[in-house]
Design an enzyme around this catalytic site. Structure first.
Site, PDB file in Angstrom:
ATOM      1  N   ASP A 148     -23.959 -28.283 -33.994  1.00  0.00           N
ATOM      2  CA  ASP A 148     -23.071 -27.333 -34.683  1.00  0.00           C
ATOM      3  C   ASP A 148     -23.183 -27.496 -36.204  1.00  0.00           C
ATOM      4  OD1 ASP A 148     -22.081 -26.515 -32.159  1.00  0.00           O
ATOM      5  OD2 ASP A 148     -20.760 -28.254 -32.123  1.00  0.00           O
ATOM      6  N   HIS A 188     -16.893 -28.950 -29.013  1.00  0.00           N
ATOM      7  CA  HIS A 188     -18.214 -28.316 -28.923  1.00  0.00           C
ATOM      8  C   HIS A 188     -18.218 -27.216 -27.861  1.00  0.00           C
ATOM      9  CE1 HIS A 188     -22.488 -27.669 -29.032  1.00  0.00           C
ATOM     10  NE2 HIS A 188     -22.577 -27.943 -27.737  1.00  0.00           N
TER      11      HIS A 188
HETATM   12  P1  NAD Z   1     -32.704 -30.013 -18.326  1.00  0.00           P
HETATM   13  O1  NAD Z   1     -32.326 -29.505 -16.982  1.00  0.00           O
HETATM   14  O2  NAD Z   1     -33.952 -29.510 -18.948  1.00  0.00           O
HETATM   15  O3  NAD Z   1     -32.781 -31.599 -18.304  1.00  0.00           O
HETATM   16  C1  NAD Z   1     -31.802 -32.381 -17.751  1.00  0.00           C
HETATM   17  C2  NAD Z   1     -32.441 -33.631 -17.218  1.00  0.00           C
HETATM   18  O4  NAD Z   1     -31.391 -34.452 -16.674  1.00  0.00           O
HETATM   19  C3  NAD Z   1     -33.446 -33.385 -16.096  1.00  0.00           C
HETATM   20  O5  NAD Z   1     -34.682 -33.989 -16.406  1.00  0.00           O
HETATM   21  C4  NAD Z   1     -32.814 -34.041 -14.886  1.00  0.00           C
HETATM   22  O6  NAD Z   1     -33.742 -34.619 -13.976  1.00  0.00           O
HETATM   23  C5  NAD Z   1     -31.956 -35.106 -15.561  1.00  0.00           C
HETATM   24  N1  NAD Z   1     -30.915 -35.642 -14.702  1.00  0.00           N
HETATM   25  C6  NAD Z   1     -30.104 -34.995 -13.839  1.00  0.00           C
HETATM   26  N2  NAD Z   1     -29.296 -35.881 -13.222  1.00  0.00           N
HETATM   27  C7  NAD Z   1     -29.600 -37.100 -13.729  1.00  0.00           C
HETATM   28  C8  NAD Z   1     -29.108 -38.403 -13.509  1.00  0.00           C
HETATM   29  N3  NAD Z   1     -28.150 -38.649 -12.620  1.00  0.00           N
HETATM   30  N4  NAD Z   1     -29.647 -39.418 -14.210  1.00  0.00           N
HETATM   31  C9  NAD Z   1     -30.643 -39.192 -15.102  1.00  0.00           C
HETATM   32  N5  NAD Z   1     -31.141 -37.968 -15.345  1.00  0.00           N
HETATM   33  C10 NAD Z   1     -30.623 -36.942 -14.672  1.00  0.00           C
HETATM   34  O7  NAD Z   1     -31.449 -29.713 -19.288  1.00  0.00           O
HETATM   35  P2  NAD Z   1     -31.415 -29.792 -20.895  1.00  0.00           P
HETATM   36  O8  NAD Z   1     -31.763 -28.476 -21.453  1.00  0.00           O
HETATM   37  O9  NAD Z   1     -32.142 -30.996 -21.319  1.00  0.00           O
HETATM   38  O10 NAD Z   1     -29.825 -29.997 -21.138  1.00  0.00           O
HETATM   39  C11 NAD Z   1     -29.195 -31.170 -20.732  1.00  0.00           C
HETATM   40  C12 NAD Z   1     -27.701 -31.108 -21.024  1.00  0.00           C
HETATM   41  O11 NAD Z   1     -27.469 -31.055 -22.441  1.00  0.00           O
HETATM   42  C13 NAD Z   1     -27.004 -29.855 -20.480  1.00  0.00           C
HETATM   43  O12 NAD Z   1     -25.775 -30.211 -19.923  1.00  0.00           O
HETATM   44  C14 NAD Z   1     -26.800 -28.987 -21.702  1.00  0.00           C
HETATM   45  O13 NAD Z   1     -25.724 -28.094 -21.567  1.00  0.00           O
HETATM   46  C15 NAD Z   1     -26.520 -30.033 -22.751  1.00  0.00           C
HETATM   47  N6  NAD Z   1     -26.670 -29.621 -24.141  1.00  0.00           N
HETATM   48  C16 NAD Z   1     -25.794 -30.105 -25.053  1.00  0.00           C
HETATM   49  C17 NAD Z   1     -25.899 -29.782 -26.384  1.00  0.00           C
HETATM   50  C18 NAD Z   1     -24.948 -30.321 -27.388  1.00  0.00           C
HETATM   51  O14 NAD Z   1     -24.878 -29.798 -28.505  1.00  0.00           O
HETATM   52  N7  NAD Z   1     -24.212 -31.383 -27.110  1.00  0.00           N
HETATM   53  C19 NAD Z   1     -26.934 -28.917 -26.783  1.00  0.00           C
HETATM   54  C20 NAD Z   1     -27.821 -28.431 -25.852  1.00  0.00           C
HETATM   55  C21 NAD Z   1     -27.688 -28.789 -24.508  1.00  0.00           C
HETATM   56  C1  LMR Z   2     -25.589 -25.483 -27.564  1.00  0.00           C
HETATM   57  O1  LMR Z   2     -24.637 -25.425 -28.346  1.00  0.00           O
HETATM   58  O2  LMR Z   2     -26.682 -24.951 -27.793  1.00  0.00           O
HETATM   59  C2  LMR Z   2     -25.432 -26.296 -26.309  1.00  0.00           C
HETATM   60  O3  LMR Z   2     -24.126 -26.693 -26.106  1.00  0.00           O
HETATM   61  C3  LMR Z   2     -26.014 -25.637 -25.100  1.00  0.00           C
HETATM   62  C4  LMR Z   2     -25.255 -24.420 -24.653  1.00  0.00           C
HETATM   63  O4  LMR Z   2     -24.914 -24.356 -23.464  1.00  0.00           O
HETATM   64  O5  LMR Z   2     -25.026 -23.517 -25.456  1.00  0.00           O
END
Ligand code: NAD
Ligand code: LMR
Length: 339
Positions: A174, A201
């Site tokens: 953010d 967030h």
């Molecule tokens: P993704 O599906 O590409 O990757 C997630 C990974 O987690 C996969 O490789 C999966 O195998 C792994 N996984 C699932 N269960 C697991 C476990 N028990 N132990 C270890 N690994 C495990 O998803 P992504 O695009 O990498 O997003 C991941 C998370 O981050 C989502 O929840 C998404 O919403 C969040 N996110 C947060 C922010 C933020 O600003 N905080 C930004 C973007 C995404």
């Molecule tokens: C973001 O802000 O990009 C992440 O929290 C992923 C989402 O679900 O938007």
């Protein structure tokens, strides 16, 4: 250390011994979810961070391949990859745990729609950290952050090892977006657009304090409203553009590596490292909201000082008013899940 079983865990040859001991500050960083859309580029960026001496990559699938790949990057850190059954080994001796494990959004979903899947993933990983690395600093990326951070806190608390100074919800994306979007409309350098983004967030819980930076101070009317909306809903922009293939991964990896580096600098004793992050906070505890993101000074013990919000404009007061009830609901949902 655990004995390493080469048939189950990829272990890269150590490059750290090639470097002088002064450059080898021994900080092991573990990524849980290293095989995913965020996990892979985040692991790559952490491999380039000289404050990381040992990078431990874990996922239920694919972490060993990522580790083999990333380990060839010519920086000093050692990289190990661990499959599902080797979680304890991945966490052993770690100082920092970054958690991007869990499912991402598809168009039409809110972050809260991820709760049912991600809550238990995060809880189980937190329980493992509590058992194996109870003093580690934990950085939570998995959504919904407003709920997953309280889930981790409650899980650590149940295990008797919760230290509020060592748990962080990563809201850096953010901050990165606010900086970039403000710079795009003002022509200023992003480096001069350090907007404190506070609250939580998700949508209305994301509160950019544009009045606190010179470049944002004079914005008003439609241009102010549009910018605030873009910062609050920047995640939706990416989810829509990826059209079912997930949410922000590359910008998030950048933001995650940036926050991890800030924490590592603070842990290493650097003074004046201040950045927004979602932590256990006294700022709105009187309203029953005990987690909040605001400017936090990071130091050798993790959270050194939680800064007050500072002066808010009338528009920001309104944004904050909209943030608090939603944030409270999200936090309570997380706590209730563990209770
Ligand atoms: P993704 O599906 O590409 O990757 C997630 C990974 O987690 C996969 O490789 C999966 O195998 C792994 N996984 C699932 N269960 C697991 C476990 N028990 N132990 C270890 N690994 C495990 O998803 P992504 O695009 O990498 O997003 C991941 C998370 O981050 C989502 O929840 C998404 O919403 C969040 N996110 C947060 C922010 C933020 O600003 N905080 C930004 C973007 C995404
Ligand atoms: C973001 O802000 O990009 C992440 O929290 C992923 C989402 O679900 O938007």
């Amino acid at each position: 250390m655990f004995a390493r079983n080469a048939s189950r865990a990829f272990v890269a040859p150590s490059a750290s011994r090639l470097f002088s001991s002064s450059s080898a500050r021994q900080t092991k960083v573990t990524v849980l979810g290293a095989g995913g859309g965020i996990g892979q580029p985040l692991s790559l960026l952490l491999k380039t961070d000289p404050l990381v001496s040992n990078l431990s990559l874990y996922d239920i699938r694919g972490a060993q391949g990522v580790a083999a790949d990333v380990s060839h990057v010519d920086t000093a850190s050692e990289v190990n990859g661990y499959p599902m059954e080797n979680l304890d080994e991945a966490l052993d001796g770690t100082k920092v745990v970054v958690i991007p494990a869990g499912v991402p959004r598809k168009p039409g979903m809110t972050r809260d729609d991820l709760f049912n899947t991600n809550a238990s993933i995060v809880r189980d990983l937190a329980a493992a950290v509590a058992r194996v690395a109870p003093t580690a600093n934990i950085l939570v990326i998995s959504n919904p952050v407003n709920s997953t951070v309280p889930i981790v806190a409650a899980t650590l608390d149940k295990a008797g090892v919760f230290d509020p100074a060592r748990l962080f919800g990563v809201t850096t994306l953010d901050v990165v977006r606010a900086s970039r979007f403000l710079s795009a409309i003002t022509g200023a350098s992003p480096a001069d657009c350090n907007v404190p983004v506070v609250g939580g967030h998700s949508g209305p819980t994301i509160v950019p304090l544009l009045s606190q930076v010179p470049q944002g101070k004079s914005l008003q009317g439609e241009s102010y409203d549009k910018l605030v909306h873009r910062i609050q809903f920047g995640g939706d922009e990416v989810v829509k553009a990826k059209d079912g293939a997930g949410s922000a991964t590359l910008s998030m990896a950048y933001a995650g590596a940036k926050f991890t580096n800030s924490l590592l600098r603070g842990l290493a004793g650097e003074k004046g490292v201040v950045t927004p992050t979602f932590v256990k906070s006294p700022l709105f505890a009187d309203k029953g909201i005990d987690f909040f993101s605001s400017l936090v000074e990071l130091g050798v013990n993790g959270v050194e000082k939680i800064h007050p919000l500072g002066p808010l404009s009338a528009s920001e007061e309104k944004l904050l008013e909209a943030c608090l009830p939603e944030l409270k609901k999200n936090i309570e949902k997380g706590k209730a899940f563990v209770a």
